[in-house]
Design a protein around this motif. Structure first.
Motif, mmCIF file in Angstrom:
data_model
loop_
_atom_site.group_PDB
_atom_site.id
_atom_site.type_symbol
_atom_site.label_atom_id
_atom_site.label_comp_id
_atom_site.label_asym_id
_atom_site.label_seq_id
_atom_site.Cartn_x
_atom_site.Cartn_y
_atom_site.Cartn_z
ATOM 1 N N ILE A 81 36.653 47.211 36.449
ATOM 2 C CA ILE A 81 37.593 47.267 35.450
ATOM 3 C C ILE A 81 36.916 47.519 34.068
ATOM 4 O O ILE A 81 35.820 47.260 33.850
ATOM 5 N N ILE A 82 37.700 47.858 33.050
ATOM 6 C CA ILE A 82 37.357 48.226 31.537
ATOM 7 C C ILE A 82 38.243 47.478 30.864
ATOM 8 O O ILE A 82 39.486 47.865 30.408
ATOM 9 N N PRO A 83 38.223 46.087 30.577
ATOM 10 C CA PRO A 83 39.001 45.660 29.657
ATOM 11 C C PRO A 83 38.910 46.032 28.268
ATOM 12 O O PRO A 83 37.885 46.685 28.055
ATOM 13 N N ASP A 84 40.292 46.038 27.517
ATOM 14 C CA ASP A 84 39.943 46.610 26.336
ATOM 15 C C ASP A 84 38.891 45.843 25.384
ATOM 16 O O ASP A 84 38.218 46.433 24.510
ATOM 17 N N ILE A 85 38.710 44.511 25.624
ATOM 18 C CA ILE A 85 37.730 43.684 24.933
ATOM 19 C C ILE A 85 37.277 42.792 26.033
ATOM 20 O O ILE A 85 37.924 42.093 26.528
ATOM 21 N N ALA A 86 35.950 42.547 26.097
ATOM 22 C CA ALA A 86 35.133 41.727 27.168
ATOM 23 C C ALA A 86 34.349 41.039 26.334
ATOM 24 O O ALA A 86 33.464 41.513 25.754
ATOM 25 N N VAL A 87 34.629 39.671 26.336
ATOM 26 C CA VAL A 87 33.734 38.917 25.517
ATOM 27 C C VAL A 87 32.665 38.167 26.427
ATOM 28 O O VAL A 87 33.345 37.505 27.430
ATOM 29 N N PHE A 88 31.556 38.179 26.319
ATOM 30 C CA PHE A 88 30.437 37.394 27.020
ATOM 31 C C PHE A 88 29.882 36.259 26.263
ATOM 32 O O PHE A 88 29.426 36.731 24.924
ATOM 33 N N ARG A 89 29.764 34.984 26.642
ATOM 34 C CA ARG A 89 28.647 34.108 26.010
ATOM 35 C C ARG A 89 27.367 34.681 26.031
ATOM 36 O O ARG A 89 26.787 35.634 27.032
ATOM 37 N N TRP A 90 26.816 34.413 25.018
ATOM 38 C CA TRP A 90 25.481 35.285 24.776
ATOM 39 C C TRP A 90 24.172 34.931 25.996
ATOM 40 O O TRP A 90 23.481 35.804 26.300
ATOM 41 N N ALA A 91 24.296 33.584 26.352
ATOM 42 C CA ALA A 91 23.268 33.263 27.624
ATOM 43 C C ALA A 91 23.613 34.376 29.142
ATOM 44 O O ALA A 91 22.766 34.497 29.697
ATOM 45 N N ARG A 92 24.811 34.764 28.988
ATOM 46 C CA ARG A 92 25.241 35.613 30.162
ATOM 47 C C ARG A 92 25.008 37.074 29.995
ATOM 48 O O ARG A 92 25.500 37.941 31.081
ATOM 49 N N ILE A 93 24.974 37.520 28.964
ATOM 50 C CA ILE A 93 24.764 38.948 28.616
ATOM 51 C C ILE A 93 23.478 39.623 29.548
ATOM 52 O O ILE A 93 22.519 39.165 29.059
ATOM 53 N N PRO A 94 23.831 40.449 30.185
ATOM 54 C CA PRO A 94 22.766 40.972 31.029
ATOM 55 C C PRO A 94 21.828 41.738 30.366
ATOM 56 O O PRO A 94 22.085 42.450 29.312
ATOM 57 N N ILE A 95 20.576 41.313 30.485
ATOM 58 C CA ILE A 95 19.312 42.047 29.615
ATOM 59 C C ILE A 95 18.598 42.536 30.760
ATOM 60 O O ILE A 95 18.137 42.214 31.654
ATOM 61 N N GLU A 96 17.719 43.606 30.304
ATOM 62 C CA GLU A 96 16.774 44.282 31.176
ATOM 63 C C GLU A 96 15.429 43.504 30.912
ATOM 64 O O GLU A 96 15.393 43.023 29.916
ATOM 65 N N PRO A 97 14.374 43.888 31.826
ATOM 66 C CA PRO A 97 13.065 43.457 31.653
ATOM 67 C C PRO A 97 12.338 43.711 30.261
ATOM 68 O O PRO A 97 11.638 42.870 29.604
ATOM 69 N N SER A 98 12.884 44.765 29.591
ATOM 70 C CA SER A 98 12.442 45.218 28.300
ATOM 71 C C SER A 98 12.925 44.515 27.218
ATOM 72 O O SER A 98 12.484 44.602 25.964
#
Length: 190
Positions: A81-98
């Motif tokens: 799905i594509i919510p109009d706004i999706a809010v993520f807690r900072w610690a849950r934001i997916p980060i790549e190895p880079s």
């Protein structure tokens, strides 16, 4: 499988096959095995979306509490799905190895916000928010500019209709006080 809104389908697709398709404009969502094209945002929708993202980020981003993402594809629980706004807690934001933010978010948002567009079905949008709630989203908002009200869905799937000076529930770590009237005041330029 059905593709709704502007196109038709000939065969069923899996979620992974859907995710490998070229992106459409406006984008499409994969919900319960159906491909559903989103409505193109109009003036009121766009302005609420921009102002709400700015308000959330103004208080949540500096201290790395959370981040608001407009029109972000979130794939979880068998749907995309594509919510109009999706809010993520900072610690849950997916980060790549880079160290860079990931392109794919294969988790539920902590807070999902949908803004009803003219001629959009409220039940479809509410269904997306309930899907989010079933999979761990703490709050869902369904903003209806036409009647100036906001439906709030909590993590227990309790639905509450708020209007006027009602204070809106926000993720507890985010120090933002906002009423329904304040959200709709953004629509008056002046």
């Amino acid at each position: 499988m059905r593709i709704n809104h502007q196109t038709t389908a000939t065969q069923a697709l899996t979620l992974e096959e859907f995710l490998n398709l070229p992106e459409t404009q406006p984008p499409s969502e994969f919900i319960n095995g159906d491909i559903i094209q989103k409505h193109t945002p109009q003036g009121q929708h766009s302005l609420i979306q921009i102002e709400l993202c700015k308000a959330i980020d103004r208080v949540a981003k500096p201290n790395k509490i959370a981040k608001a993402f407009p029109e972000l594809r979130c794939t979880f629980g068998g749907d995309s799905i594509i919510p109009d706004i999706a809010v993520f807690r900072w610690a849950r934001i997916p980060i790549e190895p880079s160290g860079k933010i990931a392109n794919r978010f294969e988790i539920h948002p902590d807070w999902a916000i949908e803004i009803l567009s003219p001629d959009q079905r409220q039940t479809k949008v509410l269904s997306n928010l309930l899907h989010c709630s079933r999979h761990g989203t703490e709050f869902g908002w369904l903003i209806d500019p036409e009647v100036e009200s906001i439906l709030v869905i909590d993590s227990t799937q309790r639905v509450e209709l708020l209007s006027g000076t009602s204070r809106l529930p926000i993720l507890r770590e985010i120090e933002l006080e906002l009423t329904v009237d304040q959200v709709f005041d953004w629509l008056t330029l002046g």
